[in-house]
Design an enzyme around this catalytic site. Structure first.
Site, mmCIF file in Angstrom:
data_model
loop_
_atom_site.group_PDB
_atom_site.id
_atom_site.type_symbol
_atom_site.label_atom_id
_atom_site.label_comp_id
_atom_site.label_asym_id
_atom_site.label_seq_id
_atom_site.Cartn_x
_atom_site.Cartn_y
_atom_site.Cartn_z
ATOM 1 N N GLU A 1 16.082 -24.121 -43.939
ATOM 2 C CA GLU A 1 15.022 -24.951 -43.376
ATOM 3 C C GLU A 1 13.628 -24.426 -43.710
ATOM 4 O O GLU A 1 12.684 -25.207 -43.805
ATOM 5 C CB GLU A 1 15.189 -25.066 -41.856
ATOM 6 C CG GLU A 1 16.491 -25.711 -41.428
ATOM 7 C CD GLU A 1 16.625 -27.146 -41.919
ATOM 8 O OE1 GLU A 1 15.618 -27.876 -41.948
ATOM 9 O OE2 GLU A 1 17.750 -27.538 -42.293
ATOM 10 N N GLU B 1 11.120 -25.571 -35.410
ATOM 11 C CA GLU B 1 11.446 -26.910 -34.903
ATOM 12 C C GLU B 1 12.577 -27.549 -35.716
ATOM 13 O O GLU B 1 13.441 -28.220 -35.173
ATOM 14 C CB GLU B 1 10.182 -27.768 -34.940
ATOM 15 C CG GLU B 1 10.385 -29.201 -34.512
ATOM 16 C CD GLU B 1 10.128 -30.148 -35.647
ATOM 17 O OE1 GLU B 1 11.071 -30.835 -36.052
ATOM 18 O OE2 GLU B 1 8.988 -30.191 -36.135
ATOM 19 N N HIS B 2 12.558 -27.329 -37.020
ATOM 20 C CA HIS B 2 13.684 -27.789 -37.835
ATOM 21 C C HIS B 2 14.972 -27.049 -37.472
ATOM 22 O O HIS B 2 16.046 -27.640 -37.386
ATOM 23 C CB HIS B 2 13.399 -27.505 -39.319
ATOM 24 C CG HIS B 2 12.600 -28.543 -40.005
ATOM 25 N ND1 HIS B 2 13.065 -29.250 -41.084
ATOM 26 C CD2 HIS B 2 11.345 -29.008 -39.781
ATOM 27 C CE1 HIS B 2 12.135 -30.086 -41.498
ATOM 28 N NE2 HIS B 2 11.075 -29.957 -40.727
ATOM 29 N N GLU C 1 8.620 -29.929 -48.089
ATOM 30 C CA GLU C 1 7.875 -30.913 -47.308
ATOM 31 C C GLU C 1 6.378 -30.647 -47.403
ATOM 32 O O GLU C 1 5.577 -31.543 -47.663
ATOM 33 C CB GLU C 1 8.317 -30.855 -45.843
ATOM 34 C CG GLU C 1 7.510 -31.750 -44.930
ATOM 35 C CD GLU C 1 7.783 -31.489 -43.459
ATOM 36 O OE1 GLU C 1 7.008 -31.980 -42.641
ATOM 37 O OE2 GLU C 1 8.769 -30.806 -43.144
ATOM 38 N N HIS D 1 6.844 -24.980 -37.194
ATOM 39 C CA HIS D 1 7.437 -26.101 -37.919
ATOM 40 C C HIS D 1 8.861 -25.750 -38.370
ATOM 41 O O HIS D 1 9.797 -26.526 -38.178
ATOM 42 C CB HIS D 1 6.526 -26.380 -39.124
ATOM 43 C CG HIS D 1 6.887 -27.576 -39.930
ATOM 44 N ND1 HIS D 1 6.173 -27.925 -41.051
ATOM 45 C CD2 HIS D 1 7.876 -28.484 -39.813
ATOM 46 C CE1 HIS D 1 6.714 -29.009 -41.578
ATOM 47 N NE2 HIS D 1 7.743 -29.368 -40.851
ATOM 48 N N ARG E 1 -13.164 -61.102 -28.328
ATOM 49 C CA ARG E 1 -13.498 -61.510 -26.968
ATOM 50 C C ARG E 1 -12.473 -62.487 -26.386
ATOM 51 O O ARG E 1 -12.220 -62.479 -25.190
ATOM 52 C CB ARG E 1 -14.879 -62.173 -26.947
ATOM 53 C CG ARG E 1 -16.022 -61.166 -27.014
ATOM 54 C CD ARG E 1 -17.319 -61.798 -27.480
ATOM 55 N NE ARG E 1 -17.604 -63.072 -26.819
ATOM 56 C CZ ARG E 1 -18.354 -64.034 -27.352
ATOM 57 N NH1 ARG E 1 -18.883 -63.868 -28.544
ATOM 58 N NH2 ARG E 1 -18.583 -65.142 -26.682
#
Length: 1086
Positions: A246, A171-172, A268, A168, A711
């Protein structure tokens, strides 16, 4: 988790305000199940600066309440086929021609690739080729068709070994500068000056995805190049300060102060771990998979994140971010040869590595017997905790991955059991009275092995075992008795309609297909197989027809659930002291650390803190900014996107017609004016809407009605809509009924809409009480997870009538109303039922009704007679007198207190009150403030997960908001500094041009036909003309630095006269009121 995704940062876009001048994201009226807590696989999607999230996560200035009911659930089934599936109800011309450019083998060889396989996939009308890069083994899928919304994605298998959050954080971090783009955040520069239709990144439990999309070819290749350079050659692996920013770091502003943890991901995840549903989901997943990578949290546990070292961070990138470990996806109408050329420039510099072997995901072996786990979650102090327990039963379905046909059949089974309000497992659980709302995501198959989860929250401790017994006995009964034929037919139609319609809303189709494919490709399985549903769907329908549904579904319930020992029961207990204890434990660690440090150590830490902040707040040099590729104003159309709109009438009722190709689907909206509704009835509107679709009639039970809708149609939804109108005190307020069906079913669609509106009876007291409990649970969950939205609605409620209505129907006032309504339903049901009838009598009238239709010309003409019949059945009573809605909430600063580790901080004022006259330049300026000043000060330096501003051009309210913010008063200081930031601003022509282009990218956000028709409807309701749209566009394109400077005076109104609303922890508001004497009025919400 959290829907299904975390957000890299809350959208920096302020363009949420433009939705009526420009394309808007139509509302999605989720069923009460899909909008309750479904924790499923936690994909962590970051930086949602995309057309999708820009509109769905930020508040709307027109208010749509997702607690309204929908008759069928696209979400529940489509997750099997569209990893970020939406309940969007639109279609566009599907890519249709197989006559696309092919890549000759010799050309592929020239760029270092070999063709592994190639086929035409009819379901998406595309030619798909799988290439392999010979030197590194990187695999590439190149999908060619005539879809202008081009998509690129690169995916790495990234299995973590612990819960430090390393995938994570990485990725930041990789998006914070690279070899070719050596600035702090090229991602943000793309944001400012790109026409992207998607720009994001996702962290899953076992993989990390980097997708982009654009309809402009030049822009698309710019995005691709920045992303490729970012993942393969990021600066962060040599930059410790990016890791600190980050991920995590110790912060000390002054040696005399306390040390604290900071970091974007750290805060976060503190927010994530403040939400009970997220804690439940994580606990369940980790308990199901104790022996492989899914047994840890790829997002990061705040208690564990500070154990991550920079060396481990560097090594993780070196090992896994390698072409040998990559899956690369291209999709759309661009040149497939150019795709390979671009890739070869990056891949050819690498040699093969052992990463594919090291990143393989190990299978979890099945347990010999069930497991039970009891965990605590943070609850508010002083509240009634008796009915606050949660329980969820979870199964790992198989020791091996399943074949596509079995997955498809399980998907149908999941929809039959849980997909609609009438589905038996869902219905029985909610009608039991044992809990308030469903938890668990049903069947999830995005990981290597599929899971099934179901449970309840809002349960009394003594009822925990009753819930478990009810789940098991209901599953056993379903296995023994099977499903009703009408239920199977309704599910089949709903699912088949959704698959063939293939509408992904504002989410690019090519990205939906990529996520579908990667779910198998990442595990070395056939990447084309998940894209081809026709054959297994046909086989399944044939099996059901031949053997009967019981023979098809009952063995699956028995094998995968009832007779499966790999079951984990998770019980969550409320603990009012947990949040305080967690904070105290963190403080103790930091106090011990400080006590162990010398004066020199403390001085050095304070110096390092200041050095990091200085770097964060220092702008990139012009030469670095120029490295990021961008378009020029010549690439930008001078006129707004035109939606064909013909205004006519049928039987005296105004009808808007939008002649657009929709693949033979008719989309319809029926609009009723709410202005005659008594003020005291407004809070009942969301529950009234839910009741219309989830109660029965004289002739049909609600189950039968729900099945009939499933339906005959593609779905019906009902919800209230409210917006301010610029220049008027009175708001625009309507109830909107939306429906869709194949054009040949138009008569069925309007008959069923009439049935829902006029024949549903408000007589089922217990069912209505369930709606109240579900809505209360949803609101409580929203408070914890989307506090910025609650704060925004509350500020609006202090500033205008539309905002007050919004708060009554979806904010804190609504939560308080629901808390009282539970008792009222028991004591005065006849009064509540009468109020619901009074709402119906006030709303349903041909006078003030409006019809909106989107389809091609022939189908529009054919639908008119059925619209006429529908209108003839509506009451024709004269238009009722307009009710007086003239309320405001006290304008004082307010702290809404909940058990949380992070805050959501808002401040707002009406800048029209200063005399400001709207100009299109405001859109450019708002976006720039978000992407520079607030991004740098609230997120990068302040450590919040997101910070942004939002200008409601209809009401004049300019708002600042933060998301998962460790600060409170400091963030307000940043907001107050915005005017001076603008006055002192100096930007060159390139920067200004980028800002204008990025704004146009928001304005021209990609839309499918139904969204175009719906946007046009909303513009009509709000009186926004094509001439005004053109004027605003010209103002955007001519924005100058002078406009920025002049806007500073208007924005100072927020500093000088603004109202503050924050959703905060008790500790933070207590500290703030000590520092600034009684700054906040305190309202305890949970």
């Amino acid at each position: 988790m959290e829907g299904k995704a975390f957000l890299r940062s809350l959208s920096s876009s302020s363009l949420a305000c433009n939705r009526f001048f420009f394309p808007c994201r139509f509302p999605r009226s989720f069923s009460s199940f899909s909008s309750s807590s479904s924790f499923s696989v936690h994909r962590i999607s970051h930086r949602p600066i995309t057309a999708l999230t820009r509109r769905t996560l930020l508040r709307r200035h027109w208010k749509v309440y997702p607690i309204a009911a929908t008759s069928s659930s696209f979400l529940r089934f489509n997750k099997r086929f569209s990893s970020l599936s939406t309940s969007a109800v639109a279609a566009q011309p599907a890519p249709s021609s197989p006559d696309v450019v092919s890549v000759p083998d010799e050309v592929a060889e020239k760029f270092g690739f070999e063709k592994v396989s190639e086929e035409f996939i009819g379901e998406c009308k595309s030619k798909a080729v799988l290439f392999r890069h010979k030197k590194t083994g990187a695999e590439v899928i190149s999908v060619s068709n005539d879809d202008e919304n081009k998509v690129f994605g690169i995916v790495f298998r990234t299995p973590p070994k612990d819960s430090t959050g390393i995938p994570h954080i990485l990725e930041h971090s990789v998006l914070c500068g690279s070899r070719k783009y050596p600035l702090k955040e090229p991602f943000v520069e793309l944001l400012k000056g790109s026409l992207n239709t998607f720009l994001n990144a996702f962290t899953y439990p076992d993989r990390t995805c980097y997708p982009v999309a654009s309809t402009n070819t030049k822009d698309f290749y710019n995005l691709v190049d920045v992303y490729l350079d970012a993942v393969f050659f990021p600066k962060c692996v040599d930059d410790y300060q990016t890791f600190q920013q980050e991920g995590w770091h110790f912060e000390l502003n002054n040696p005399s102060e306390e040390i604290c943890y900071k970091g974007v991901v750290f805060n976060e995840m503190k927010g994530v771990y403040s939400q009970p549903d997220n804690i439940l989901g994580r606990t369940s997943q980790q308990a199901l998979f104790p022996d492989n990578t899914y047994g840890v949290d790829s997002g990061g546990d705040p208690k564990v994140i500070p154990k991550l070292t920079f060396e481990q961070f560097q090594e993780f990138h070196r090992k896994y971010y390698h072409p040998s470990n990559a899956r690369i996806w291209f999709y759309g109408d661009d040149d497939p040869v150019e795709r390979l050329r671009i890739l070869s420039e990056y891949l050819d510099v690498f040699n093969a590595s052992s990463a594919p072997n090291e990143s393989k995901i190990e299978l979890q072996k099945l347990f010999p017997e069930p497991v039970r786990i009891v965990e605590k979650y943070p609850a508010g102090e002083g509240g009634d905790l008796k009915k606050k327990h949660m329980v969820c039963l979870n199964w790992l379905l198989s020791e091996k991955p399943l074949d596509l046909e079995t997955e498809l059949t399980l998907g149908f089974l999941d929809h039959l059991m849980l997909g609609t309000p009438a589905s038996p497992l869902r219905k029985i659980l909610l009608e039991s009275g044992l809990g308030d709302a469903i938890v668990g995501g049903g069947i999830e198959d995005e990981l290597l092995q599929p899971q099934f989860s179901i449970g309840l929250k809002g349960v009394s401790e003594e009822d925990i075992h009753k819930v478990e017994e009810l789940i098991m006995s209901t599953l056993k009964k379903l296995s023994e008795e099977g499903f009703e034929t009408d239920a199977v037919e309704a599910s089949m139609n709903t699912i088949e309609f959704s698959l063939r319609e293939n509408n992904t809303g504002s989410f690019p189709r090519g990205l939906s297909l990529m996520l579908r494919s990667i779910g198998k490709w990442i595990y070395d399985r056939d990447p084309f197989e998940p894209l081809k549903y026709e054959k297994p769907l046909k086989a399944l329908k044939a099996r059901i027809a031949e053997e009967g549904s019981k023979a098809v579904f009952s063995p699956l319930i028995e094998k995968f659930i009832l007779n499966n020992p790999h079951r984990v029961t998770v019980e969550m207990r409320p603990d009012p002291e947990k949040a305080t204890c967690d904070e105290a434990a963190e403080r103790e660690i930091l106090e011990k650390l400080k006590a162990s440090m010398t004066e020199e150590d403390l001085a050095e830490l304070a110096r390092a803190t200041q050095e990091l902040r200085l770097k964060q707040e220092t702008p990139d040099p012009p030469e670095a900014l120029k490295t990021v590729p961008s378009l020029s104003l010549k690439d930008i159309p001078k006129e707004p996107i035109h939606v064909p709109t013909e205004v006519g009438d049928i039987h005296g009722v105004k009808v808007l017609r939008h002649n657009l190709f929709t693949n033979d689907v008719l989309y319809a909206e029926v609009v009723f004016n709410m202005r005659s509704l008594k003020q005291e009835l407004l809070p009942l509107m969301p529950l009234f809407c839910q009741s219309l679709l989830e109660m029965g009639t004289k002739d049909y039970t609600f189950v039968q009605l729900n099945q009939l809708i499933g339906r005959k149609t593609g779905g019906i939804s009902v919800y209230p809509f409210t917006s301010s109108i610029r220049g008027r005190e009175e708001p625009c307020s309507h109830m909107i009924v939306r429906g869709k069906a194949m054009a040949g079913r138009a008569e069925d669609l309007f008959n069923l809409v009439n049935c829902v509106l006029q024949e549903v009876q408000f007589t089922d007291q217990q069912r209505f009480k369930q709606f109240v409990s579900q809505s209360k649970a949803r609101m409580e969950n929203r408070l914890r997870g989307s506090g910025h939205g609650i704060a925004a609605a509350r500020m609006d409620a202090k500033l205008n009538v539309a905002g007050w209505i919004s708060d009554q129907m979806g904010g804190i006032s609504y939560l308080e109303f629901l808390q009282g309504l539970e008792e009222r339903v028991d004591q005065d049901w006849s009064g509540v039922s009468s109020s619901l009838e009074e709402i119906r009598a006030s709303l349903l009238s041909r006078n003030g009704c409006l019809i909106n239709l989107t389809a091609d010309g022939k189908n529009l003409t054919n639908a008119e007679k059925y619209v006429g019949k529908f209108l003839d059945l509506l009451p024709s009573n004269s238009f009722a007198e307009t009710a007086t809605w003239n309320s405001r909430i006290s304008p004082g600063n307010e702290a809404i207190v909940i058990p949380t580790q992070v805050n959501y901080v808002g401040k707002a004022a009406n800048i029209y009150d200063t005399g400001y006259q709207l100009s299109g330049s405001a859109y450019v300026i708002s976006k720039y403030i978000s992407n520079t000043w607030l991004w740098d000060r609230v997120r990068v330096s302040g450590g919040a997960y997101g910070g942004f501003c939002d200008f409601d051009t209809h009401s004049g309210v300019f708002s600042f908001l933060s998301y998962r913010d460790p600060n409170l008063l400091k963030t307000l200081d940043v907001y107050d500094g915005t005017g001076d930031f603008l006055r002192e601003l100096e930007i060159d022509d390139d920067t200004l041009t980028k800002s204008i282009i990025g704004t146009i990218g928001d304005v021209d956000a990609y839309q499918l036909p139904d969204a175009k028709g719906y946007s046009s409807l909303l513009r009509y309701l709000l009186g926004i003309t094509e001439e005004e749209r053109q004027k605003r566009r010209e103002e955007i394109l001519s924005t100058s630095l002078k406009d920025f400077k002049e806007f500073a005076d208007a924005i100072d109104a927020v500093k000088n006269k603004g109202v503050v609303v924050a959703v905060v922890s008790p500790e933070d508001v207590e500290a703030a009121n000590k520092e600034c004497s009684n700054y906040f009025q305190v309202k305890k919400a949970l």
